[in-house]
Enzyme design. Structure first.
Site, PDB file in Angstrom:
ATOM      1  N   SER A 104      13.656   6.800  -4.896  1.00  0.00           N
ATOM      2  CA  SER A 104      12.979   5.514  -4.862  1.00  0.00           C
ATOM      3  C   SER A 104      13.972   4.356  -4.894  1.00  0.00           C
ATOM      4  O   SER A 104      14.761   4.172  -3.991  1.00  0.00           O
ATOM      5  CB  SER A 104      11.977   5.444  -6.022  1.00  0.00           C
ATOM      6  OG  SER A 104      11.112   4.346  -5.902  1.00  0.00           O
ATOM      7  N   ASP A 243      11.286  -0.910  -1.448  1.00  0.00           N
ATOM      8  CA  ASP A 243      12.381  -0.164  -2.051  1.00  0.00           C
ATOM      9  C   ASP A 243      12.722   1.015  -1.154  1.00  0.00           C
ATOM     10  O   ASP A 243      12.204   1.135  -0.041  1.00  0.00           O
ATOM     11  CB  ASP A 243      12.041   0.279  -3.468  1.00  0.00           C
ATOM     12  CG  ASP A 243      10.893   1.276  -3.522  1.00  0.00           C
ATOM     13  OD1 ASP A 243      10.109   1.318  -2.564  1.00  0.00           O
ATOM     14  OD2 ASP A 243      10.783   2.011  -4.512  1.00  0.00           O
ATOM     15  N   ASP A 245      12.125   4.200  -0.837  1.00  0.00           N
ATOM     16  CA  ASP A 245      11.121   5.092  -0.241  1.00  0.00           C
ATOM     17  C   ASP A 245       9.821   4.363   0.062  1.00  0.00           C
ATOM     18  O   ASP A 245       8.809   4.990   0.384  1.00  0.00           O
ATOM     19  CB  ASP A 245      10.856   6.309  -1.129  1.00  0.00           C
ATOM     20  CG  ASP A 245      10.162   5.969  -2.436  1.00  0.00           C
ATOM     21  OD1 ASP A 245      10.248   4.807  -2.876  1.00  0.00           O
ATOM     22  OD2 ASP A 245       9.532   6.864  -3.016  1.00  0.00           O
ATOM     23  N   ASP A 247       7.543   2.787  -1.635  1.00  0.00           N
ATOM     24  CA  ASP A 247       6.309   2.909  -2.405  1.00  0.00           C
ATOM     25  C   ASP A 247       6.054   1.685  -3.275  1.00  0.00           C
ATOM     26  O   ASP A 247       5.050   1.628  -3.988  1.00  0.00           O
ATOM     27  CB  ASP A 247       6.284   4.186  -3.238  1.00  0.00           C
ATOM     28  CG  ASP A 247       7.342   4.230  -4.334  1.00  0.00           C
ATOM     29  OD1 ASP A 247       8.213   3.329  -4.375  1.00  0.00           O
ATOM     30  OD2 ASP A 247       7.317   5.180  -5.140  1.00  0.00           O
TER      31      ASP A 247
END
Length: 450
Positions: A104, A243, A245, A247
């Site tokens: 992340s 960010d 990834d 999410d």
């Protein structure tokens, strides 16, 4: 032995704590557990494997694919994809399992493994514990025709996900909106600009050239300065930062001011309530959300249900009572009509849609909430597991909360993803919040020193 799974999967420095061997064994154990619990259908199970743009994701994904195939699972390697995109595809493609390689917002050397079961839902604590118990335990390996196939997707699945993001707007056009999109040199680099462009916005992309080494490097939702400057420089109406990834999403108004996850949730909650889509007039947030959010929602007749920190706990609360909106101050926002996990690009699109339909700037929309001064101090190199049981720390937190009264609060907790303790203090002034936070952080560093 400490629990291997944290609040968001298994994380560590890639090739040190998180090795190819561990990725292989975790994947085998996950396949075994889900098979034993009946989570697989009565056919050869299928798994989707995705990753963000970290260079280590390449060897970890290879290990995961090998482990799953060795356990008799057919694998589709989706390649680089946002975490919420993989969750969406696991659901829509009817897969039995999804595995995402990502840390992340963490720095590039870190990586992580997240598992999704059928429907694109994260595993609960019980299943994660079962997976840990199966690690390296004896098992009957399939052979011959019973081992799984591994195939690589050609990009079709990623395009389906982008199309879905745009379709979620229900035909609302973003034409006339000039938007700067920061892709964090992560998975959003492949999805965010195409989605906003398809929705009609004028898009300026930044940090959308991943090299495998530059994910989250002075970019994205953990480094907002560049986006704030770019929005002002280009005369944009909105800036959105994802960010690694994709999410989570944070935003910037036309003057370069930060619009955090709390304010984004406040905007969307009021919008959904006006549309009659906010179930039980309730927003789900964590204990780290600003008191200003709770106060603002109360003024609009919206109850805030608070959970432990971590989007998985927000999701659990939403699922248990059918709530339609939840999230975290950090920018994880879950709109359950369209996704069952936090989706930064989806959130950003719907924030822009609120601007388009209301004719208001994001600053005007965000003005419904006034944040209390909040100071967060991360205390590293401590025994974080003793944070909630040390008597002196407990006593100090109680005294600080009494000192703050109704005008503030203290939240002191171990990080679920990093080796540190977080000390958060809200107060009526910045000075008071910082003084108390520094006092408590010093005590934590002294009492819990390794």
């Amino acid at each position: 032995m400490a629990r291997l799974f944290g609040t968001d999967g298994v994380r560590g420095i890639a090739n040190r704590e998180l090795t190819a061997e561990l990725a292989l064994e975790l994947s085998i154990a996950a396949a075994r557990v889900l098979g034993e619990t009946g989570a697989f259908r009565e056919r050869r199970p299928v798994a989707l494997v995705g990753r963000d743009t970290r260079i280590s994701g390449e060897f970890l994904a290879a290990a995961v694919c090998a482990g799953l195939a060795s356990a008799g699972v057919d694998v589709v390697d989706v390649g680089v994809v946002p975490t919420p995109g993989l969750a969406y595809l696991v659901n829509t493609e009817g897969a039995d399992l999804g595995v995402m390689l990502s840390a992340s917002h963490n720095p590039m050397p870190d990586n992580g493994i997240k598992f999704f079961q059928r429907g694109g839902v994260k595993l609960d604590d019980f299943l994660e514990d079962q997976i840990e118990e199966r690690l390296e335990s004896p098992w009957e390996r399939p052979t011959g025709a019973d081992v799984g196939h591994v195939t690589a997707d050609d990009g079709t699945l990623l395009h389906r996900y982008v199309d879905y993001l745009v379709a979620s707007l229900g035909g609302i056009s973003l034409a006339g909106l000039k938007i700067v999109v920061d892709g964090a040199n992560g998975a959003a680099a492949l999805t965010a600009v195409p989605a906003f462009t398809a929705a009609g916005a004028e898009v300026i992309g930044m940090n959308i050239t991943p090299t495998g080494l530059n994910i989250n490097d002075k970019a994205g939702s953990t480094h907002m300065d560049g986006l704030q400057a770019a929005v002002v420089e280009h005369g944009a109406m909105l800036g959105v930062a994802l960010d690694g990834d994709a999410d989570r999403c944070l935003a910037v108004d036309a003057s370069g001011n930060l619009v955090d996850g709390d304010k984004i949730m406040a905007i969307l909650a009021v919008e959904l309530k006006a549309q009659g889509k906010l179930h039980n007039d309730t927003l789900v947030a964590t204990i780290m959300s600003n008191l200003g959010l709770i106060n603002a929602m109360r003024e609009h007749g919206i109850h805030v249900e608070q959970t432990r920190v971590g989007d998985r706990y927000v999701l659990e609360a939403m699922g248990a009572d059918g709530f339609t909106l939840g999230g975290e101050q950090s920018g994880h926002v879950i709109i359950s009509e369209y996704a069952n996990t936090g989706d930064g690009v989806l959130t950003a699109l719907h924030l822009a849609a609120a601007m388009a339909t209301s004719g208001k700037s994001v600053a005007e929309l965000a003005s419904i909430m006034t944040s209390l001064p909040q100071v967060m101090i991360n205390v590293p190199n401590v025994d974080k597991m003793r944070a909630g049981v040390d008597p002196e720390i407990t006593q100090a937190v109680t005294a600080a909360n009494k000192e703050l009264g109704n005008g503030g609060r203290v939240v002191l907790r171990p990080s679920g993803t990093e080796p540190l303790v977080r000390v958060m203090v809200e107060a009526t002034t910045d000075e008071q919040a910082r003084e108390i936070a520094e006092r408590l952080a010093g005590l934590v560093a002294h009492r819990l020193a390794l």
